[in-house]
Write a protein that holds these residues in place. Sequence first.
Motif, PDB file in Angstrom:
ATOM      1  N   ALA A 240      -1.440  -0.188 -29.473  1.00 52.23           N
ATOM      2  CA  ALA A 240      -2.650  -0.887 -29.890  1.00 52.23           C
ATOM      3  C   ALA A 240      -3.653  -0.878 -28.748  1.00 52.23           C
ATOM      4  O   ALA A 240      -3.294  -1.076 -27.584  1.00 52.23           O
ATOM      5  N   HIS A 241      -4.890  -0.632 -29.092  1.00 56.15           N
ATOM      6  CA  HIS A 241      -5.997  -0.635 -28.139  1.00 56.15           C
ATOM      7  C   HIS A 241      -6.501  -2.067 -28.061  1.00 56.15           C
ATOM      8  O   HIS A 241      -7.149  -2.560 -28.990  1.00 56.15           O
ATOM      9  N   ILE A 242      -6.209  -2.764 -26.957  1.00 58.52           N
ATOM     10  CA  ILE A 242      -6.504  -4.200 -26.908  1.00 58.52           C
ATOM     11  C   ILE A 242      -7.757  -4.543 -26.105  1.00 58.52           C
ATOM     12  O   ILE A 242      -8.277  -5.655 -26.211  1.00 58.52           O
ATOM     13  N   TYR A 243      -8.227  -3.613 -25.275  1.00 59.06           N
ATOM     14  CA  TYR A 243      -9.452  -3.882 -24.515  1.00 59.06           C
ATOM     15  C   TYR A 243     -10.210  -2.572 -24.337  1.00 59.06           C
ATOM     16  O   TYR A 243      -9.617  -1.525 -24.053  1.00 59.06           O
ATOM     17  N   SER A 244     -11.545  -2.631 -24.501  1.00 64.32           N
ATOM     18  CA  SER A 244     -12.368  -1.437 -24.373  1.00 64.32           C
ATOM     19  C   SER A 244     -13.695  -1.772 -23.734  1.00 64.32           C
ATOM     20  O   SER A 244     -14.275  -2.837 -23.976  1.00 64.32           O
ATOM     21  N   CYS A 245     -14.192  -0.844 -22.923  1.00 62.41           N
ATOM     22  CA  CYS A 245     -15.526  -0.983 -22.357  1.00 62.41           C
ATOM     23  C   CYS A 245     -16.583  -0.608 -23.397  1.00 62.41           C
ATOM     24  O   CYS A 245     -17.695  -1.112 -23.369  1.00 62.41           O
ATOM     25  N   PHE A 246     -16.213   0.266 -24.326  1.00 62.49           N
ATOM     26  CA  PHE A 246     -17.175   0.779 -25.302  1.00 62.49           C
ATOM     27  C   PHE A 246     -17.399  -0.150 -26.495  1.00 62.49           C
ATOM     28  O   PHE A 246     -18.455  -0.143 -27.103  1.00 62.49           O
ATOM     29  N   GLN A 247     -16.390  -0.908 -26.851  1.00 63.68           N
ATOM     30  CA  GLN A 247     -16.483  -1.733 -28.047  1.00 63.68           C
ATOM     31  C   GLN A 247     -15.768  -3.060 -27.835  1.00 63.68           C
ATOM     32  O   GLN A 247     -14.875  -3.166 -27.004  1.00 63.68           O
ATOM     33  N   GLU A 248     -16.182  -4.050 -28.597  1.00 62.29           N
ATOM     34  CA  GLU A 248     -15.541  -5.354 -28.513  1.00 62.29           C
ATOM     35  C   GLU A 248     -14.356  -5.405 -29.466  1.00 62.29           C
ATOM     36  O   GLU A 248     -14.492  -5.142 -30.665  1.00 62.29           O
ATOM     37  N   ILE A 249     -13.198  -5.729 -28.937  1.00 63.38           N
ATOM     38  CA  ILE A 249     -11.982  -5.837 -29.748  1.00 63.38           C
ATOM     39  C   ILE A 249     -11.588  -7.310 -29.803  1.00 63.38           C
ATOM     40  O   ILE A 249     -11.337  -7.919 -28.751  1.00 63.38           O
ATOM     41  N   PRO A 250     -11.541  -7.925 -30.992  1.00 60.75           N
ATOM     42  CA  PRO A 250     -11.193  -9.350 -31.103  1.00 60.75           C
ATOM     43  C   PRO A 250      -9.846  -9.650 -30.463  1.00 60.75           C
ATOM     44  O   PRO A 250      -8.900  -8.861 -30.564  1.00 60.75           O
TER      45      PRO A 250
END
Length: 271
Positions: A240-250
């Motif tokens: 699971a992608h839990i943190y990104s600089c490009f997009q906000e992930i709840p």
Amino acid sequence: MKKVVFVLMFLSFAFAKAQTYSSKIIPNNTMLLHGYIGKYPITMYIEKIGYCEYQQEFTGWYKYGNSQETIPILFYYSSYPEEEGFKIFAKYDGDFETEVTDDYACQVTSYDEVFETSAENGIFNGLKWRKTDSTGGLEVNFLSNPQDKFWELGTQQVYLTNKGSIILDLGALDDYFSYAYAVDIIGHEEVSDENHLLMEISVPSKPGGNGRGMCGGGEEIYILYLKLDANNKLLNSDNAHIYSCFQEIPEDAFSYDAVFPENGIKRNSKQ
């Protein structure tokens, strides 16, 4: 007091067990070439050391035949602009002088020798060697296929290990994991002869971006779940992608429990 001792012993045992699994990142930053300048056999060692502005930076040395004397080399490479020629500079004392142009191109301004070719010939093909004060030169030819080795520089292998032995190529699970700069095992439990692991994997948002542009210095964080049998063969995986600089992930998009990694990764109903 006995309860405290027991708890400490239990935690120590659990920590020691978890430490049987670890990760290993093996970079591929060097190459060794054999070839000829004219009729003279040479050996050239090349190492990728990072970036100069937008260009990849390489250093190393070359030497003749069985000589123990090496001559330092330095060069920069970028696939853009396409009309730029390919040059490898050599300087006897290794004290290169360089500058950065207004177009953010890195140039070597002080050298004793140069290996050079036009863009039409491509890298390592059609190279000619000459001294700085000479207009003539000798043809340079390398054995095997140096281009293939060159394209691989800067890559790496990211492995899961058990007691020091490699058991799984994490890059085979997701190409992005091959760029990882940190792999941490946050949970490990053995249930019915099966090993369950939760791992946190950090990768740069823009691999090779040299810190430039949007998220050039950002990071992406993944949670990886693995289920292995008693012989460390992969039975199942999930990430699971839990943190990104490009997009906000709840924050509530995914849930997992490092204490009970066998539960894997849970997704909320909106995912």
